[in-house]
Write a protein that holds these residues in place. Sequence first.
Motif, PDB file in Angstrom:
ATOM      1  N   LYS A  61     -20.649 -10.660  -4.123  1.00  0.00           N
ATOM      2  CA  LYS A  61     -19.288  -9.880  -4.400  1.00  0.00           C
ATOM      3  C   LYS A  61     -19.202  -9.903  -6.087  1.00  0.00           C
ATOM      4  CE  LYS A  61     -17.609 -12.899  -1.415  1.00  0.00           C
ATOM      5  NZ  LYS A  61     -16.574 -14.418  -1.182  1.00  0.00           N
ATOM      6  N   SER A  62     -19.818 -10.331  -6.950  1.00  0.00           N
ATOM      7  CA  SER A  62     -19.587  -9.173  -8.330  1.00  0.00           C
ATOM      8  C   SER A  62     -20.474  -8.423  -8.611  1.00  0.00           C
ATOM      9  CB  SER A  62     -19.614 -10.354  -9.519  1.00  0.00           C
ATOM     10  OG  SER A  62     -21.277 -11.099  -9.652  1.00  0.00           O
ATOM     11  N   LEU A  63     -21.320  -7.665  -7.892  1.00  0.00           N
ATOM     12  CA  LEU A  63     -22.257  -6.615  -8.313  1.00  0.00           C
ATOM     13  C   LEU A  63     -21.013  -5.553  -8.809  1.00  0.00           C
ATOM     14  CD1 LEU A  63     -24.827  -5.360  -8.030  1.00  0.00           C
ATOM     15  CD2 LEU A  63     -24.235  -5.012  -6.055  1.00  0.00           C
ATOM     16  N   LEU A  64     -19.919  -5.570  -8.466  1.00  0.00           N
ATOM     17  CA  LEU A  64     -19.567  -3.765  -8.694  1.00  0.00           C
ATOM     18  C   LEU A  64     -18.371  -3.700  -9.007  1.00  0.00           C
ATOM     19  CD1 LEU A  64     -18.685  -2.415  -5.029  1.00  0.00           C
ATOM     20  CD2 LEU A  64     -19.962  -1.618  -6.975  1.00  0.00           C
ATOM     21  N   THR A  65     -18.873  -4.533 -10.606  1.00  0.00           N
ATOM     22  CA  THR A  65     -17.953  -4.184 -11.961  1.00  0.00           C
ATOM     23  C   THR A  65     -18.017  -2.811 -12.617  1.00  0.00           C
ATOM     24  OG1 THR A  65     -19.206  -5.513 -13.243  1.00  0.00           O
ATOM     25  CG2 THR A  65     -18.267  -7.198 -12.717  1.00  0.00           C
ATOM     26  N   PHE A  66     -16.842  -2.963 -13.022  1.00  0.00           N
ATOM     27  CA  PHE A  66     -17.049  -1.974 -14.053  1.00  0.00           C
ATOM     28  C   PHE A  66     -18.073  -1.487 -14.574  1.00  0.00           C
ATOM     29  CE2 PHE A  66     -12.122  -2.202 -13.557  1.00  0.00           C
ATOM     30  CZ  PHE A  66     -12.028  -1.530 -12.726  1.00  0.00           C
ATOM     31  N   SER A  67     -18.932  -2.353 -15.412  1.00  0.00           N
ATOM     32  CA  SER A  67     -19.707  -2.474 -16.235  1.00  0.00           C
ATOM     33  C   SER A  67     -21.105  -1.862 -15.753  1.00  0.00           C
ATOM     34  CB  SER A  67     -20.240  -3.753 -17.223  1.00  0.00           C
ATOM     35  OG  SER A  67     -20.050  -4.690 -16.634  1.00  0.00           O
ATOM     36  N   VAL A 119     -24.694   4.310 -12.099  1.00  0.00           N
ATOM     37  CA  VAL A 119     -24.605   5.322 -12.244  1.00  0.00           C
ATOM     38  C   VAL A 119     -25.514   6.274 -13.568  1.00  0.00           C
ATOM     39  CG1 VAL A 119     -22.926   7.282 -12.548  1.00  0.00           C
ATOM     40  CG2 VAL A 119     -21.769   6.033 -11.129  1.00  0.00           C
ATOM     41  N   GLU A 120     -26.302   5.291 -14.034  1.00  0.00           N
ATOM     42  CA  GLU A 120     -26.323   5.838 -16.030  1.00  0.00           C
ATOM     43  C   GLU A 120     -27.907   5.882 -15.379  1.00  0.00           C
ATOM     44  OE1 GLU A 120     -24.756   3.434 -18.865  1.00  0.00           O
ATOM     45  OE2 GLU A 120     -23.055   5.189 -18.943  1.00  0.00           O
ATOM     46  N   GLY A 121     -27.824   4.663 -14.757  1.00  0.00           N
ATOM     47  CA  GLY A 121     -29.577   4.722 -14.315  1.00  0.00           C
ATOM     48  C   GLY A 121     -30.290   5.990 -13.538  1.00  0.00           C
ATOM     49  N   LEU A 122     -29.721   6.477 -12.424  1.00  0.00           N
ATOM     50  CA  LEU A 122     -29.339   7.044 -11.730  1.00  0.00           C
ATOM     51  C   LEU A 122     -29.492   8.391 -12.070  1.00  0.00           C
ATOM     52  CD1 LEU A 122     -26.728   6.352  -8.737  1.00  0.00           C
ATOM     53  CD2 LEU A 122     -29.657   6.183  -8.503  1.00  0.00           C
ATOM     54  N   ASP A 123     -28.623   8.660 -13.283  1.00  0.00           N
ATOM     55  CA  ASP A 123     -29.002   9.848 -14.046  1.00  0.00           C
ATOM     56  C   ASP A 123     -30.192   9.796 -14.980  1.00  0.00           C
ATOM     57  OD1 ASP A 123     -26.626  11.070 -13.272  1.00  0.00           O
ATOM     58  OD2 ASP A 123     -25.301  10.222 -14.899  1.00  0.00           O
ATOM     59  N   ASP A 151     -23.162  10.236  -3.820  1.00  0.00           N
ATOM     60  CA  ASP A 151     -21.452   9.124  -2.938  1.00  0.00           C
ATOM     61  C   ASP A 151     -20.878   7.559  -4.318  1.00  0.00           C
ATOM     62  OD1 ASP A 151     -22.674  10.785  -0.137  1.00  0.00           O
ATOM     63  OD2 ASP A 151     -24.346   9.457  -0.726  1.00  0.00           O
ATOM     64  N   LEU A 152     -21.945   7.522  -4.794  1.00  0.00           N
ATOM     65  CA  LEU A 152     -21.496   6.009  -5.217  1.00  0.00           C
ATOM     66  C   LEU A 152     -19.874   7.415  -6.510  1.00  0.00           C
ATOM     67  CD1 LEU A 152     -21.462   3.332  -6.581  1.00  0.00           C
ATOM     68  CD2 LEU A 152     -23.288   4.224  -8.146  1.00  0.00           C
ATOM     69  N   THR A 153     -19.805   7.897  -7.247  1.00  0.00           N
ATOM     70  CA  THR A 153     -19.443   8.609  -7.764  1.00  0.00           C
ATOM     71  C   THR A 153     -17.922   9.387  -7.090  1.00  0.00           C
ATOM     72  OG1 THR A 153     -21.033   9.188  -9.626  1.00  0.00           O
ATOM     73  CG2 THR A 153     -19.079  10.674  -9.650  1.00  0.00           C
ATOM     74  N   ASP A 154     -18.199   9.584  -5.754  1.00  0.00           N
ATOM     75  CA  ASP A 154     -17.214  10.353  -4.984  1.00  0.00           C
ATOM     76  C   ASP A 154     -16.352   8.783  -4.217  1.00  0.00           C
ATOM     77  OD1 ASP A 154     -17.709  12.801  -4.845  1.00  0.00           O
ATOM     78  OD2 ASP A 154     -18.840  12.501  -3.039  1.00  0.00           O
ATOM     79  N   TYR A 155     -17.154   7.962  -4.137  1.00  0.00           N
ATOM     80  CA  TYR A 155     -16.353   6.061  -3.743  1.00  0.00           C
ATOM     81  C   TYR A 155     -15.476   5.686  -4.660  1.00  0.00           C
ATOM     82  CZ  TYR A 155     -16.174   1.500  -1.627  1.00  0.00           C
ATOM     83  OH  TYR A 155     -15.288   0.304  -1.897  1.00  0.00           O
ATOM     84  N   ILE A 156     -15.998   5.449  -5.785  1.00  0.00           N
ATOM     85  CA  ILE A 156     -15.007   5.084  -7.150  1.00  0.00           C
ATOM     86  C   ILE A 156     -14.337   5.907  -7.110  1.00  0.00           C
ATOM     87  CG2 ILE A 156     -15.593   4.837  -9.832  1.00  0.00           C
ATOM     88  CD1 ILE A 156     -17.272   2.950  -7.594  1.00  0.00           C
ATOM     89  N   GLU A 194      -6.693   6.587  -4.904  1.00  0.00           N
ATOM     90  CA  GLU A 194      -6.015   5.768  -3.667  1.00  0.00           C
ATOM     91  C   GLU A 194      -5.057   4.906  -4.289  1.00  0.00           C
ATOM     92  OE1 GLU A 194      -8.406   3.663  -0.345  1.00  0.00           O
ATOM     93  OE2 GLU A 194      -9.542   5.460  -0.044  1.00  0.00           O
ATOM     94  N   TYR A 195      -5.476   4.514  -5.409  1.00  0.00           N
ATOM     95  CA  TYR A 195      -4.733   2.968  -5.941  1.00  0.00           C
ATOM     96  C   TYR A 195      -3.715   3.737  -7.392  1.00  0.00           C
ATOM     97  CZ  TYR A 195      -6.524  -0.308  -2.764  1.00  0.00           C
ATOM     98  OH  TYR A 195      -6.988  -0.718  -1.362  1.00  0.00           O
ATOM     99  N   SER A 196      -3.871   4.858  -7.454  1.00  0.00           N
ATOM    100  CA  SER A 196      -3.106   5.368  -8.764  1.00  0.00           C
ATOM    101  C   SER A 196      -2.241   6.008  -7.751  1.00  0.00           C
ATOM    102  CB  SER A 196      -3.993   6.739  -9.625  1.00  0.00           C
ATOM    103  OG  SER A 196      -4.289   7.888  -8.870  1.00  0.00           O
TER     104      SER A 196
END
Length: 60
Positions: free
Chosen positions: A10-16, A22-26, A47-52, A58-60
């Motif tokens: 549950k804590s995996l998807l923090t902003f950091s 994403v930086e690791g994939l780059d 896919d990760l960038t699109d999802y984020i 959706e929430y803005s």
Amino acid sequence: MEENTDRNQKSLLTFSNIQYLVEGLDVLLHTNLDGDKRTKVIKLRDDLTDYINNFFNEYS
């Protein structure tokens, strides 16, 4: 033990962590990957960038 695993997932998807992923994939894209692996890394990053982006749209 299951509680600890659930909490870690549950804590995996923090902003950091998202930024780190994403930086690791780059960084992987700057290594000598073969065509198939490179394609998969690009797709995963996109896919990760699109999802984020969709999440924030959706929430803005």
